[in-house]
Design a protein around this motif. Structure first.
Motif, PDB file in Angstrom:
ATOM      1  N   SER A 177       0.861  -1.267   0.018  1.00  9.06           N
ATOM      2  CA  SER A 177      -0.004  -0.103   0.244  1.00  9.06           C
ATOM      3  C   SER A 177       0.792   1.171   0.028  1.00  9.06           C
ATOM      4  N   GLU A 178       2.096   1.102   0.172  1.00 14.16           N
ATOM      5  CA  GLU A 178       2.949   2.316   0.120  1.00 14.16           C
ATOM      6  C   GLU A 178       3.326   2.717  -1.092  1.00 14.16           C
ATOM      7  N   ARG A 179       3.589   4.302  -1.182  1.00 15.42           N
ATOM      8  CA  ARG A 179       3.709   4.953  -2.341  1.00 15.42           C
ATOM      9  C   ARG A 179       5.458   5.022  -2.507  1.00 15.42           C
ATOM     10  N   LEU A 180       6.044   4.386  -3.307  1.00 12.33           N
ATOM     11  CA  LEU A 180       7.565   4.419  -3.444  1.00 12.33           C
ATOM     12  C   LEU A 180       7.975   5.231  -4.500  1.00 12.33           C
ATOM     13  N   VAL A 181       8.788   6.390  -4.441  1.00 11.56           N
ATOM     14  CA  VAL A 181       9.474   7.048  -5.381  1.00 11.56           C
ATOM     15  C   VAL A 181      11.022   6.746  -5.504  1.00 11.56           C
ATOM     16  N   THR A 182      11.257   6.238  -6.880  1.00  7.20           N
ATOM     17  CA  THR A 182      12.756   6.159  -7.060  1.00  7.20           C
ATOM     18  C   THR A 182      13.641   7.092  -7.751  1.00  7.20           C
ATOM     19  N   ILE A 183      14.798   7.605  -7.514  1.00  6.81           N
ATOM     20  CA  ILE A 183      15.536   8.442  -8.020  1.00  6.81           C
ATOM     21  C   ILE A 183      17.023   7.955  -8.396  1.00  6.81           C
ATOM     22  N   GLU A 184      17.130   7.856  -9.786  1.00  2.00           N
ATOM     23  CA  GLU A 184      18.436   7.274 -10.247  1.00  2.00           C
ATOM     24  C   GLU A 184      19.200   8.212 -11.322  1.00  2.00           C
ATOM     25  N   ASP A 185      20.506   8.029 -11.532  1.00  2.00           N
ATOM     26  CA  ASP A 185      20.916   8.518 -12.703  1.00  2.00           C
ATOM     27  C   ASP A 185      20.745   7.750 -13.860  1.00  2.00           C
ATOM     28  N   ALA A 186      20.764   6.463 -13.722  1.00  2.00           N
ATOM     29  CA  ALA A 186      20.461   5.639 -14.997  1.00  2.00           C
ATOM     30  C   ALA A 186      19.682   4.476 -14.276  1.00  2.00           C
ATOM     31  N   ALA A 187      18.220   4.446 -14.623  1.00  2.00           N
ATOM     32  CA  ALA A 187      17.325   3.687 -13.937  1.00  2.00           C
ATOM     33  C   ALA A 187      17.795   2.081 -14.132  1.00  2.00           C
ATOM     34  N   GLU A 188      18.160   1.372 -12.873  1.00  2.00           N
ATOM     35  CA  GLU A 188      18.078  -0.018 -13.065  1.00  2.00           C
ATOM     36  C   GLU A 188      17.812  -0.467 -11.650  1.00  2.00           C
ATOM     37  N   MET A 222       5.264  14.881  -3.869  1.00  2.00           N
ATOM     38  CA  MET A 222       4.731  13.822  -4.351  1.00  2.00           C
ATOM     39  C   MET A 222       3.832  12.808  -3.500  1.00  2.00           C
ATOM     40  N   ARG A 223       3.921  13.045  -2.165  1.00  2.00           N
ATOM     41  CA  ARG A 223       3.316  12.341  -1.207  1.00  2.00           C
ATOM     42  C   ARG A 223       3.879  10.878  -1.146  1.00  2.00           C
ATOM     43  N   PRO A 224       5.383  10.730  -1.129  1.00  2.00           N
ATOM     44  CA  PRO A 224       5.999   9.427  -1.149  1.00  2.00           C
ATOM     45  C   PRO A 224       5.885   8.986   0.316  1.00  2.00           C
ATOM     46  N   ASP A 225       5.659   7.742   0.678  1.00  2.00           N
ATOM     47  CA  ASP A 225       5.948   7.066   1.811  1.00  2.00           C
ATOM     48  C   ASP A 225       7.689   6.739   2.058  1.00  2.00           C
ATOM     49  N   MET A 245      14.371  11.581   4.976  1.00  2.00           N
ATOM     50  CA  MET A 245      14.423  10.839   6.348  1.00  2.00           C
ATOM     51  C   MET A 245      13.953  11.683   7.581  1.00  2.00           C
ATOM     52  N   ASN A 246      14.016  12.734   7.732  1.00  2.00           N
ATOM     53  CA  ASN A 246      13.799  13.389   8.954  1.00  2.00           C
ATOM     54  C   ASN A 246      12.554  14.036   8.867  1.00  2.00           C
ATOM     55  N   THR A 247      11.819  13.901   7.905  1.00  2.00           N
ATOM     56  CA  THR A 247      10.509  14.452   7.827  1.00  2.00           C
ATOM     57  C   THR A 247       9.505  13.476   7.499  1.00  2.00           C
ATOM     58  N   GLY A 248       9.399  12.468   7.999  1.00  2.00           N
ATOM     59  CA  GLY A 248       8.310  11.390   8.030  1.00  2.00           C
ATOM     60  C   GLY A 248       8.618  10.387   6.884  1.00  2.00           C
ATOM     61  N   HIS A 249       9.470  10.444   6.150  1.00  2.00           N
ATOM     62  CA  HIS A 249       9.720   9.328   5.096  1.00  2.00           C
ATOM     63  C   HIS A 249      10.337   8.174   5.519  1.00  2.00           C
ATOM     64  N   ASP A 250      10.064   7.429   6.490  1.00  2.00           N
ATOM     65  CA  ASP A 250      10.690   6.445   7.118  1.00  2.00           C
ATOM     66  C   ASP A 250      10.723   5.055   6.340  1.00  2.00           C
ATOM     67  N   GLY A 251      11.893   4.583   6.258  1.00  2.00           N
ATOM     68  CA  GLY A 251      12.015   3.303   5.448  1.00  2.00           C
ATOM     69  C   GLY A 251      12.706   3.709   4.092  1.00  2.00           C
ATOM     70  N   SER A 252      13.157   5.074   4.005  1.00  2.00           N
ATOM     71  CA  SER A 252      13.886   5.178   2.821  1.00  2.00           C
ATOM     72  C   SER A 252      15.191   4.572   2.758  1.00  2.00           C
ATOM     73  N   MET A 253      15.878   4.203   1.473  1.00  2.00           N
ATOM     74  CA  MET A 253      16.919   3.738   1.219  1.00  2.00           C
ATOM     75  C   MET A 253      17.807   4.367   0.238  1.00  2.00           C
ATOM     76  N   SER A 254      18.973   4.048   0.161  1.00  2.00           N
ATOM     77  CA  SER A 254      20.065   4.189  -0.826  1.00  2.00           C
ATOM     78  C   SER A 254      21.125   3.746  -0.704  1.00  2.00           C
ATOM     79  N   THR A 255      22.137   3.740  -1.718  1.00  2.00           N
ATOM     80  CA  THR A 255      23.497   3.255  -1.454  1.00  2.00           C
ATOM     81  C   THR A 255      24.443   4.136  -1.773  1.00  2.00           C
ATOM     82  N   ILE A 256      25.575   3.887  -1.307  1.00  2.00           N
ATOM     83  CA  ILE A 256      26.903   4.814  -1.311  1.00  2.00           C
ATOM     84  C   ILE A 256      28.096   3.994  -1.544  1.00  2.00           C
ATOM     85  N   HIS A 257      29.123   4.600  -2.365  1.00  2.00           N
ATOM     86  CA  HIS A 257      30.550   3.915  -2.288  1.00  2.00           C
ATOM     87  C   HIS A 257      31.240   4.369  -1.115  1.00  2.00           C
TER      88      HIS A 257
END
Length: 460
Positions: free
Chosen positions: A260-271, A307-310, A329-341
């Motif tokens: 039921s959650e709305r997920l928004v993904t952001i990428e340089d090249a979508a994968e 965009m009202r993301p969860d 992440m600090n404004t209610g969008h818990d469960g957010s994820m990312s990667t980093i080198h």
């Protein structure tokens, strides 16, 4: 799908003798000098190829699918071989036909490599030098392009498929293939030995945590702990080096988001390959030839907040958008994820801090660290180890701030224990028994008991 042996016999402009048709694709070319017989054979194949193309009607070819085109080419190759008195058996005619079909409708010599599911990475270092990765190990690939112009044409075909361009005015490109595989292209004058392509292949089979356990990337208890953390909407950053499996793990963790959650993904090249029903995918856009019109990850993160993301999932944080990610992440969008080198959990925090400073916001270091501590719950460190296997080496909790130092606490770690006879590394995924500060949050979701059962909380 062709076997590797069959694919390995195909090489543009440098056709091998039939005796070499069974050479594996990954095998290195023979070190001996090329014989006169092989050169003559290559000339014959080039003659048949050119003459066969001349017999095809361009208008008719434009309206053919791959199967019909292949049949027409086989017929043309047979006719030309008869006229030119070149002896080609049925297998050789089909190989030449496949070569021409790939060149006309696909990506030329890359097609057999893209079709082989064992290959995870393809690296083209000019027309005569190609490497592939299988099971975490690099090996030379027996494919060739006719020349730099042929390789450049394939590169431009990749770029045009997604509405971008690569030429002397724009010699760098991050792109993707139609199947989702990620491509980086560098062409002359930046690449001195001809166009260079780096392709991270798109996995056709969805990989979940259970598959990663089978691969030895983690243990069953560790996978259960990660599932609990993802279902409890903890903010997680996956850290690791290039090719360590960060995106694969991010895809696997995203499966535990509620449908039921709305997920928004952001990428340089979508994968990313999210499988939830409510996903909004966004991709950056480079500047045009006039240097205008660029849309950065930071622009997309700021727009995603409207965009009202969860959950906001950023494929990779690499610049000033790190600050906006922390804000989200600090404004209610818990469960957010990312990667980093980064090489380890501590380095990951330092990199995030430095990327926030790249935004020239003028924030003091302590304020940035307070943002990091408030936003992040855990860092998952992954590594491609010297045996070629990718493993989770560390799961670290971001505990808090003491003075101006961020306090970290390991929850799981991989303890190296030696090497097996087959060259694979031996070790254990060990829970530290530390009690995480986010345990009350797990209890809120009713998952604290499950986490305690797999992490040995209180044992240390």
């Amino acid at each position: 799908m062709e076997t590797l042996a069959g694919a390995g016999a195909m090489s543009f402009g440098r056709k091998t003798l039939p005796a070499h048709a069974e050479t594996p694709l990954a095998a290195a070319p023979a070190a001996e000098p090329v014989s006169v017989a092989i050169r003559a054979s290559a000339e014959q194949f080039a003659l048949v190829r050119s003459a066969a193309l001349g017999r095809l009607d361009p208008v008719a070819v434009a309206n053919m699918d791959s199967a019909a085109l292949r049949s027409a080419i086989i017929e043309a190759v047979g006719a030309v071989a008869g006229d030119q008195r070149v002896q080609l058996n049925g297998r050789e005619q089909m190989l030449l036909a496949d070569e021409l079909v790939h060149d006309m409708l696909g990506l030329g010599p890359l097609e057999p490599l893209l079709a082989d599911e064992r290959i995870t990475d393809i690296m083209i270092n000019g027309p005569d030098c190609a490497f592939i990765e299988i099971s975490g190990r690099l090996q030379k690939a027996d494919i060739h392009f006719r020349d730099n112009a042929h390789l450049l044409a394939i590169s431009q075909r990749i770029a045009s498929a997604i509405g971008r361009r690569v030429d002397e005015s724009s010699p760098l490109l991050d792109a993707r293939l139609l199947d989702g595989s990620r491509v980086n292209i560098v062409i002359p004058p930046l690449a001195l030995d001809g166009p260079c392509l780096s392709i991270r292949k798109f996995a056709k089979k969805r990989i979940d945590l259970a598959r990663l356990v089978e691969f030895g990337a983690m243990s069953e208890p560790l996978s259960r702990a990660l599932e609990v953390m993802a279902r409890s909407r903890l903010n997680i950053v996956i850290s690791g080096g290039t090719g360590s499996g960060k995106t694969t793990l991010l895809n696997a963790l995203s499966r535990f988001a509620d449908p039921s959650e709305r997920l928004v993904t952001i990428e340089d090249a979508a994968e990313l390959q999210l499988q939830q029903p409510h996903v909004v995918r966004m991709e950056t856009r480079p500047a045009n030839l006039e240097g205008a019109g660029a849309i950065t990850q930071r622009d997309l993160v700021m727009n995603a907040l409207r965009m009202r993301p969860d959950r906001i999932i950023i494929g990779e944080v690499r610049g000033p958008e790190a600050f906006d990610m922390l804000q989200a992440m600090n404004t209610g969008h818990d469960g957010s994820m990312s990667t980093i080198h980064a090489n380890n959990s501590r380095d990951a925090l330092s990199r995030i801090e430095n990327m926030v400073l790249m935004g020239s916001l003028g924030l003091p270091a302590v304020a940035i660290r307070q943002q990091i501590v408030s936003a992040l719950d855990a860092i998952v460190q992954v590594q491609r180890m010297r045996d070629g296997k990718r493993r989770i080496t560390q799961i670290t909790e971001v505990v808090g701030l003491e003075g101006d130092v961020v306090v970290l606490q390991d929850l799981f770690r991989f303890d190296y224990d030696g090497e097996n006879r087959d060259g694979t590394l031996r070790g254990q995924f060990v829970p530290t028994g530390a009690r995480p500060s986010f345990l009350p949050r797990l209890k809120y979701f009713g998952l604290d008991t499950l986490y305690n059962s797999v992490s040995a909380v209180g044992a240390a």
